[in-house]
Write an enzyme that holds these catalytic residues in place. Structure first.
Site, short mmCIF file in Angstrom:
data_model
loop_
_atom_site.label_atom_id
_atom_site.label_comp_id
_atom_site.label_asym_id
_atom_site.label_seq_id
_atom_site.Cartn_x
_atom_site.Cartn_y
_atom_site.Cartn_z
CD1 TRP A 1 20.99 -9.12 -4.52
CD2 TRP A 1 20.60 -8.84 -6.69
NE1 TRP A 1 21.72 -8.02 -4.93
CE2 TRP A 1 21.50 -7.83 -6.25
CE3 TRP A 1 20.20 -8.83 -8.02
CZ2 TRP A 1 22.01 -6.84 -7.11
CZ3 TRP A 1 20.71 -7.84 -8.88
CH2 TRP A 1 21.59 -6.87 -8.42
CD GLU B 1 24.00 -6.67 -2.72
OE1 GLU B 1 24.03 -5.96 -3.74
OE2 GLU B 1 23.05 -7.43 -2.45
CG ASP C 1 24.94 -9.33 -16.18
OD1 ASP C 1 25.90 -8.79 -16.75
OD2 ASP C 1 23.78 -9.37 -16.64
CG HIS D 1 22.08 4.76 -12.73
ND1 HIS D 1 23.36 4.37 -12.98
CD2 HIS D 1 21.42 3.65 -12.35
CE1 HIS D 1 23.47 3.07 -12.74
NE2 HIS D 1 22.31 2.60 -12.37
CD GLU E 1 -1.67 -2.32 1.73
OE1 GLU E 1 -0.46 -2.55 1.96
OE2 GLU E 1 -2.56 -3.18 1.91
CD GLU F 1 19.18 -8.60 -19.64
OE1 GLU F 1 18.61 -8.31 -18.58
OE2 GLU F 1 20.40 -8.47 -19.80
N1 GLN Z 1 22.30 -7.53 -17.93
C1 GLN Z 1 21.62 -6.75 -16.96
C2 GLN Z 1 20.88 -5.61 -17.64
O1 GLN Z 1 21.34 -5.11 -18.58
C3 GLN Z 1 22.56 -6.20 -15.92
C4 GLN Z 1 21.84 -5.46 -14.84
C5 GLN Z 1 22.69 -5.03 -13.67
O2 GLN Z 1 23.86 -4.86 -13.78
N2 GLN Z 1 22.10 -4.84 -12.53
O3 GLN Z 1 19.84 -5.20 -17.23
#
Ligand code: GLN
Ligand code: ZN
Length: 759
Positions: free
Chosen positions: A563, A607, A601, A696, A19, A486
């Site tokens: 993750w 992390e 990747d 970004h 929510e 993707e």
């Molecule tokens: N191959 C992924 C993408 O292009 C890599 C994403 C990432 O680095 N978090 O979305």
């Protein structure tokens, strides 16, 4: 009679059906008024308090709610608003929170948001506090007190929750040179004092002040700040010094001197030295045992939990029990999961169930009757038995001890020659990181398929149409190494989790990642293996459309591990190796269908680093080995890529070298060229693609700027080792932006190529 109370350190604030996310997003797009947003937040809070109280939690955390992030809450509480957000408005209100978190467009320019960083070793992101020499602090944002009053009025037994002063400073960043943020301590403490004295006027017993940094290796400078600070904010109420995510015994000398009345520790880890801890802290302190794990989703074996508690009780009388950390890291309600089998459900415990576990423990401690605990814990034991696959474990162990990589491919210097001959790429090859814009229609397509509104044939056709569009687009731009885009993936981890054996996917298991963004981590429930190819169909199709090489696209073992919710019955490294073996099958299949370039990747490699340095080596060892396991059987001419996207490569540069991939693409747009210096310093000799487009941001990089960064990069990396690419996947951008940006990248690269060919 034993008196013992239960508490949680915090409860998920996103709401049972997300929510909060929905309300925030409506507010941001002007579909909700401020009042409507406030009402929604209040509903969530009250519901959280009520549910916890109903489940038998004695002390209810208040102040754990936040509109975006709890560190940002503290920033607001202390009035530590960065100057740039004060220019257009002097009032501090909820919009200030969103401006700091998301940035905003002022009349003059775009005001950039504060940085976001991972919260310790979790997948939650906090907003980094900013400090300057003249930072001033005033008690400005009264939400905490208002919430406390709200809860007291409803008759809850309130425990206010505040992030402590030293951890707050530690988590922030100096935005100016020549000063240390600890210099601001006294100024900050005045505000803490004021807040605490406000709380002292209220009907409460305990205040939870959190200092999670006590689980880290801290320098003297930071440790010395504790005594002074806690003397300064001493209160007539009881202070529960709260730590989580790890052990604190290594900092016991500092802790035991503090004028507090209780200490909360995470005891879910076997090596927490709880006995020594009990012997060292002052007798009169309350010891709060974080016995219910707030970071995983497994049902607790309450039989062994109560044994642990009883052992501790021999040493220490004055105890209470709670969750190891805030419950924001787990989904809320297991009972709504209707796609999980009954047996599997009996193995799990989400936030609400964890509250119930505390209640069961407390009842058993008071009555000494353990029958309910036994009943509750039975499935835990059956899960562990069911999962014991000694043969697999042995296989992997043999693997580890035999150092499989001694069979590795030829060294990079030889591989690269073979690859160059085979792939015939131009100098400065151009590629992208994998994903293409995830438009509304792509998302709807996946949803329709999931809800069975369209047949799988129709779905497949539509995905292929998208792939075709993406391939043609890249060809038209003259990109050298193409990706399929993707579009079939909702998320780079969940996509593989859905297809591999050993994973469980929840329907509503959302966990806050940052602000309004929630993720649904898959659950690794048993041994992992691949029963069918996962990406081959799409890759085959993509490659059939073009003569240019298509880059296979996989998520690496460490990132899938980090993750997901992982098993607690075998070592993390075992899970990583299992994932790696499953991915190896896919890598080899890709090679078989003629995919000569494969990207694996690993954005989460950094992390996954443990909190304490002493454990880094071991982690990096199995992390890199499991990665190499995915590809070491490929031919020399198959080119292996990886991608990582954050700036702190310092800690893992040695590990990156050990991965020994042919090409690594990195996020460097923000951290500038400094990063390349690091690679040069460490004599990294394989190929690198630093990002030349910051995905970004919606800014389009100009030809000139790309060209000039490219030329600078060439000072650090030789021309036959440099790749040109955006700094991450393009999924969050729109088509118009990527068209212009990629066009500029191609033009700039061509210009540089020409210059070099003339020489
Ligand atoms: N191959 C992924 C993408 O292009 C890599 C994403 C990432 O680095 N978090 O979305
Ligand atoms: Zn990335």
């Amino acid at each position: 009679m034993t008196t013992i109370f239960t508490h949680t350190l915090g409860f998920p604030r996103i709401g049972t059906n997300r929510e909060l996310k929905k309300a925030q997003e409506k507010y941001w797009s002007n579909k909700f008024t401020k009042e409507q947003l406030f009402t929604e937040g209040k509903k969530i809070r009250i519901n959280n308090w009520k549910k916890q109280a109903e489940l038998g939690i004695d002390l209810i955390p208040v102040g754990d709610f936040s509109w975006y992030d709890h560190v940002l809450n503290t920033t607001m509480l202390l009035g530590n608003i960065p100057e740039r957000f004060k220019k257009d408005s002097h009032t501090i209100d909820i919009d200030t929170i969103f401006k700091i978190a998301k940035g905003y467009q002022s009349k003059r320019k775009h005001v950039i948001p504060s940085e976001m960083k991972k919260w310790f070793n979790t997948n939650y992101h906090y907003i980094v506090p900013e400090f300057t020499k003249n930072s001033s602090f005033t008690y400005s944002w009264k939400q905490l007190i208002e919430e406390v009053d709200e809860a007291i009025a409803l008759d809850f037994n309130v425990k206010p929750v505040i992030l402590g002063p030293i951890s707050y400073l530690w988590l922030g960043k100096e935005k100016e040179e020549n000063f240390h943020r600890l210099d601001l301590l006294t100024k900050i403490l005045h505000v803490y004092k004021e807040i605490i004295s406000e709380l002292e006027k209220r009907k409460i017993t305990w205040i939870q002040i959190e200092e999670p940094i006590l689980t880290l290796d801290l320098s003297e400078k930071w440790l010395n700040a504790f005594k002074f600070s806690y003397e300064f904010i001493k209160s007539s109420k009881k202070i529960l010094l709260t730590t989580y995510f790890g052990n604190v015994y290594h900092n016991i000398e500092t802790i035991k001197e503090l004028p507090v009345q209780g200490l909360h520790v995470d005891i879910t880890n076997k090596n927490c030295n709880i006995n020594s801890l009990c012997n060292n802290i002052p007798k009169k302190w309350l010891l709060s045992l974080g016995i219910i794990n707030g970071r995983n989703i497994w049902k607790t074996n309450l039989n062994s939990a109560i044994n642990t508690i009883n052992l501790i009780k021999k040493n220490k009388n004055n105890i209470c029990i709670g969750t190891s950390c805030s419950l924001i890291h787990v989904p809320i309600d297991l009972s709504v999961e209707n796609k999980i089998s009954k047996t599997e459900k009996s193995w799990l415990s989400f936030a609400l169930e964890k509250c119930h576990e505390l209640f069961l423990l407390k009842t058993a401690l008071i009555t000494s009757n353990h029958s309910l605990l036994k009943k509750w814990s039975k499935p835990v034991l059956s899960r562990i038995k069911l999962n014991q696959n000694k043969k697999r474990e042995k296989e992997i162990e043999t693997f580890q001890t035999n150092k499989f990589y001694k069979y590795k491919k030829s060294p990079y210097s030889i591989r690269s020659l073979e690859q160059k001959k085979h792939l015939k790429l131009p100098i400065l090859p151009i590629t992208t990181i994998g994903s293409f814009p995830q438009t509304e229609s792509v998302r709807k397509l996946r949803l329709d398929f999931k809800l069975k509104n369209i047949s799988s044939n129709d779905y497949e056709e539509k995905i292929k149409e998208n792939i075709k569009k993406i391939i043609l687009f890249q060809e038209s731009l003259n990109i050298d190494v193409l990706v399929h885009g993707e579009v079939e993936r909702n998320d780079m981890v969940e996509y593989f989790g859905e297809q591999l054996n050993g994973f469980l996917i929840t329907s509503n298991g959302w966990v806050q990642s940052y602000g309004s963004r929630c993720v649904k981590p898959p659950i690794i429930i048993s041994d992992i293996s691949r029963s069918k190819p996962m990406t081959i169909k799409w890759m085959k199709y993509a490659q059939s459309l073009t003569k240019k090489p298509i880059k296979g696209m996989l998520t690496g073992p460490v990132t899938i591990l980090c993750w997901s919710f992982i098993r607690d019955d075998i070592k993390k490294s075992q899970v990583a190796y299992q994932l790696a073996l499953a991915l190896q099958d896919e890598v080899l299949d890709l090679e078989k269908i003629g995919i000569n370039i494969i990207q694996i990747d690993e954005p989460a490699l950094r992390e996954g680093l443990p909190l304490r340095k002493q454990s880094w080596k071991n982690y990096l060892n199995w992390a890199t080995e499991s990665f190499r396991l995915t590809y070491y059987k490929t031919k020399n001419e198959t080119q292996i890529h990886t991608h990582m996207c954050y700036c702190e490569f310092n800690d893992i540069i040695e590990a990156i070298i050990k991965l020994d991939v042919d090409v690594i693409t990195l996020e460097t747009s923000r951290s500038d060229i400094k990063l390349l210096k690091l690679f040069q310093k460490h004599k990294y000799s394989n190929e690198i693609g630093p990002g030349f487009y910051d995905i970004h941001s919606s800014t389009i990089p100009t030809i000139e700027s790309i060209q000039s960064t490219l030329e600078t990069a060439l000072k650090y990396i030789s021309i036959n080792r440099l790749w040109v690419n955006p700094d991450c996947g393009l999924k969050t951008r729109n088509w118009k932006e990527i068209q212009q940006s990629l066009e500029n990248i191609v033009t700039a690269t061509k210009n540089v190529r020409k210059k070099f060919q003339k020489i």
